[in-house]
Enzyme design. Structure first.
Site, mmCIF file in Angstrom:
data_model
loop_
_atom_site.group_PDB
_atom_site.id
_atom_site.type_symbol
_atom_site.label_atom_id
_atom_site.label_comp_id
_atom_site.label_asym_id
_atom_site.label_seq_id
_atom_site.Cartn_x
_atom_site.Cartn_y
_atom_site.Cartn_z
ATOM 1 N N ARG A 151 6.425 13.708 4.516
ATOM 2 C CA ARG A 151 7.649 13.318 3.818
ATOM 3 C C ARG A 151 8.667 12.861 4.845
ATOM 4 N NH1 ARG A 151 8.345 19.182 1.396
ATOM 5 N NH2 ARG A 151 7.367 19.520 3.415
ATOM 6 N N ASN A 187 0.436 10.808 -5.068
ATOM 7 C CA ASN A 187 1.748 10.187 -5.288
ATOM 8 C C ASN A 187 1.998 9.899 -6.766
ATOM 9 O OD1 ASN A 187 2.634 10.410 -2.750
ATOM 10 N ND2 ASN A 187 2.497 8.258 -2.200
ATOM 11 N N LEU A 220 10.648 19.146 -9.708
ATOM 12 C CA LEU A 220 11.083 19.152 -11.108
ATOM 13 C C LEU A 220 12.579 18.893 -11.201
ATOM 14 C CD1 LEU A 220 8.973 22.122 -12.556
ATOM 15 C CD2 LEU A 220 8.629 19.670 -12.936
ATOM 16 N N CYS A 275 7.180 4.768 -0.758
ATOM 17 C CA CYS A 275 5.810 5.091 -1.188
ATOM 18 C C CYS A 275 5.608 5.175 -2.692
ATOM 19 C CB CYS A 275 5.370 6.397 -0.546
ATOM 20 S SG CYS A 275 5.145 6.207 1.229
HETATM 21 N N1 LIG Z 1 6.821 6.377 5.203
HETATM 22 C C1 LIG Z 1 6.219 7.383 4.606
HETATM 23 O O1 LIG Z 1 6.831 8.375 4.216
HETATM 24 C C2 LIG Z 1 4.736 7.340 4.365
HETATM 25 C C3 LIG Z 1 4.068 8.517 3.995
HETATM 26 C C4 LIG Z 1 2.701 8.469 3.773
HETATM 27 C C5 LIG Z 1 2.009 7.271 3.897
HETATM 28 N N2 LIG Z 1 2.691 6.142 4.232
HETATM 29 C C6 LIG Z 1 1.918 4.893 4.382
HETATM 30 O O2 LIG Z 1 1.747 4.643 5.764
HETATM 31 C C7 LIG Z 1 1.787 3.228 6.020
HETATM 32 C C8 LIG Z 1 2.867 2.925 7.033
HETATM 33 O O3 LIG Z 1 4.099 3.286 6.462
HETATM 34 P P1 LIG Z 1 5.438 3.363 7.329
HETATM 35 O O4 LIG Z 1 6.472 3.936 6.454
HETATM 36 O O5 LIG Z 1 5.143 4.001 8.640
HETATM 37 O O6 LIG Z 1 5.694 1.805 7.555
HETATM 38 P P2 LIG Z 1 6.774 1.127 8.525
HETATM 39 O O7 LIG Z 1 7.123 -0.152 7.895
HETATM 40 O O8 LIG Z 1 7.837 2.099 8.891
HETATM 41 O O9 LIG Z 1 5.946 0.844 9.848
HETATM 42 C C9 LIG Z 1 4.911 -0.080 9.928
HETATM 43 C C10 LIG Z 1 4.902 -0.660 11.342
HETATM 44 O O10 LIG Z 1 3.750 -1.467 11.507
HETATM 45 C C11 LIG Z 1 4.092 -2.536 12.377
HETATM 46 N N3 LIG Z 1 3.077 -3.579 12.285
HETATM 47 C C12 LIG Z 1 2.876 -4.513 11.308
HETATM 48 N N4 LIG Z 1 1.811 -5.265 11.603
HETATM 49 C C13 LIG Z 1 1.296 -4.807 12.767
HETATM 50 C C14 LIG Z 1 0.184 -5.171 13.577
HETATM 51 N N5 LIG Z 1 -0.625 -6.140 13.238
HETATM 52 N N6 LIG Z 1 -0.030 -4.487 14.716
HETATM 53 C C15 LIG Z 1 0.774 -3.474 15.075
HETATM 54 N N7 LIG Z 1 1.857 -3.091 14.351
HETATM 55 C C16 LIG Z 1 2.093 -3.738 13.214
HETATM 56 C C17 LIG Z 1 5.478 -2.923 11.911
HETATM 57 O O11 LIG Z 1 6.171 -3.658 12.894
HETATM 58 C C18 LIG Z 1 6.099 -1.548 11.643
HETATM 59 O O12 LIG Z 1 6.770 -1.038 12.789
HETATM 60 C C19 LIG Z 1 2.000 2.572 4.658
HETATM 61 O O13 LIG Z 1 0.760 2.217 4.110
HETATM 62 C C20 LIG Z 1 2.626 3.666 3.833
HETATM 63 O O14 LIG Z 1 2.373 3.529 2.462
HETATM 64 C C21 LIG Z 1 4.021 6.144 4.494
#
Ligand SMILES: NC(=O)c1ccc[n+]([C@@H]2O[C@H](COP(=O)([O-])OP(=O)(O)OC[C@H]3O[C@@H](n4cnc5c(N)ncnc54)[C@H](O)[C@@H]3O)[C@@H](O)[C@H]2O)c1
Length: 458
Positions: free
Chosen positions: A163, A235, A277, A287
């Protein structure tokens, strides 16, 4: 172990930094130069509790290095994570362009004499592990002019459940770790990577103490499709729980019951549990909306109409719109009204604005020609940067936003808002109207002070 993480966002940076702190050697790749430079200076590009000290520790011990270019370190890694973003397309399907790009790059850098486990940590539609294999193979062919040798790599799924605001805590003390792969050796390697977390054998960082009773972490070993589905189902369930609470709140409001008491009452039932809740302005963040849309889209692809999930989404949309309706009930026209908004981030503890309810509500207020004054303790810089053309005013302190305002709208339940007395708020507002989208204030106290108070479901 040598580990590479593609994507240095909320998930990739926190995962990489925690793995480095646990003793692994981590190579963090991101296409964003600014982010990479900040990380290497020990400066987190995002707001997350204790991330700065963790980052400084792993940078100064040379256990983590961020890069924009995949270097030889990629081919030296045993485990390569894909943690890039998977935002929604307009039709709700996830945009896999970043995953595609990362997987192709990985394929280009694999050394045919070595073996790898490549891990999807990003949330990707069910079946994406196959797609990632295809893209890795494409990358390998581009770089080597021949097909990928059999057995050189395995793609596994390791969905993330952290989270925002508690990301490091959740990475160190997760409720479970889910690993999906078709080869037991890959599962064993990943279980070894996470061993200190699974066994809780690490020394907790000073301000992130181990919660009482946490002695080990359950490991779910499964196939890739089930692992991918676990993430979406989790989720979908959490967002449905909140939409359920909001549906109950809307009925409570009509019949005169108090949602807070009602949810406490049902939460005591062990089969239900007390968490998630809270009625309010609804869920947001990067997400829930995106993952729910992706799951709905997946169901459609197979000719299934996921009615419960569609309702979950509709209730959430309605909840946001109801904030405007409540203001209109109190003020009638919103033209030229000054509306103070407390809270921009989609929840406390983060500066993340992605799909924050505040965005759609403020956009509608501006559309209705209201004047908006906002305060958020950490998300205002992001707002200024990302929505520079929005005509809103930023307050230095929460109370400054209230001066001359026709109403206060609370959209994020930051602790500092709870600490302000209703009397002090009334002294600053022009008219005593509070639309409490997070049920931060006590409705009885508000009534005693003759506030025109509108909570959610109370
Ligand atoms: N943020 C959350 O709370 C959370 C929780 C669980 C799962 N997720 C999942 O995790 C994944 C990442 O989420 P996030 O929140 O960290 O995203 P984010 O947007 O914060 O970070 C993604 C990063 O990837 C980089 N990026 C894009 N293309 C790239 C490439 N080809 N090579 C290297 N870097 C690259 C971007 O510049 C960015 O810094 C998503 O699929 C999201 O659904 C996120």
């Amino acid at each position: 172990m040598n580990v590479t993480v593609f994507g240095a966002g909320y998930v990739g940076l926190v995962t990489g930094a925690v793995l480095a702190d646990l003793g692994h050697q981590v190579n963090l790749i991101d296409i964003d130069t600014d982010k990479v430079e900040k990380i290497n200076r020990g400066q987190p590009p995002i707001y997350e509790f204790e991330l700065q000290s963790l980052l400084q520790r792993v940078i100064s011990s040379h256990r983590l290095k961020a890069r924009t270019e995949p270097t030889a370190h990629v081919s030296d890694s045993e485990v390569i994570f894909i943690a890039v973003g998977t935002p929604s397309l307009d039709d709700g399907a996830p945009n896999l362009d970043f995953v595609h790009q990362a997987a192709t790059t990985i394929g280009q850098h694999l050394n045919p004499k070595r073996s790898y486990v490549i891990v999807n940590k990003a949330t990707v539609p069910i079946g994406s592990a196959n797609l990632v294999e295809m893209w890795i193979d494409d990358g390998f062919v581009q770089a080597n002019g021949r097909p990928t040798p059999q057995g050189m790599y395995t793609v596994a799924s390791n969905p993330e459940f952290l989270r925002e605001g508690r990301a490091i805590h959740d990475t160190l003390y997760p409720d479970r770790i889910v690993l999906g792969a078709d080869h037991p050796e890959a599962l064993n390697l990943l279980a070894n990577l996470y061993r200190p977390i699974l066994d809780q054998s690490f020394e907790p960082p000073p301000r992130l103490l181990r919660p009482q009773g946490v002695k080990s972490v359950p490991l779910v070993r499964t196939d890739r499709l089930s692992a991918e589905m676990i993430k979406y189902a989790a989720n979908a369930f959490l967002s449905t729980k909140i939409s359920f609470a909001n549906e109950m709140a809307n009925i409570c409001e009509r019949v005169g019951a108090d949602i807070h008491t009602v949810m406490s009452g049902i939460g005591l039932d062990n089969r239900i549990g007390p968490q998630f809740l809270n009625a309010g302005v609804g869920w947001g963040g990067s997400c829930f909306g995106k993952d729910l849309s992706a799951l709905i889209y997946t169901a459609w692809e197979y000719g299934y109409e996921p009615k419960l999930l569609e309702s979950t989404r509709q209730i959430n949309d309605q909840q946001r719109k109801s904030m405007i309706k409540r203001l209109q009930d109190e003020l009638k026209t919103l033209k030229g009204r000054r509306i103070a908004v407390w809270g921009l981030a989609f929840k406390p503890g983060t500066d993340d604005l992605r799909d924050a309810p505040a965005l759609s509500i403020i956009a509608e207020l501006l559309h209705l020609n209201a004047r908006v004054m906002v305060y958020d303790p950490v998300a205002m810089d992001n707002m200024r940067r990302q929505y520079a053309d929005w005509d809103i005013r930023y307050a230095k302190e929460p109370m400054d936003a209230l001066d001359g305002a026709d109403a206060l709208v609370v959209l994020t339940e930051w602790e500092i808002f709870r600490q302000v007395s209703l009397e002090d708020i009334l002294n600053r507002l022009k008219t005593p109207i509070i639309i409490d989208g997070r049920n931060v204030f006590d409705p009885n106290e508000a009534r005693r002070l003759l506030v025109r108070y509108r909570g959610i479901g109370r």
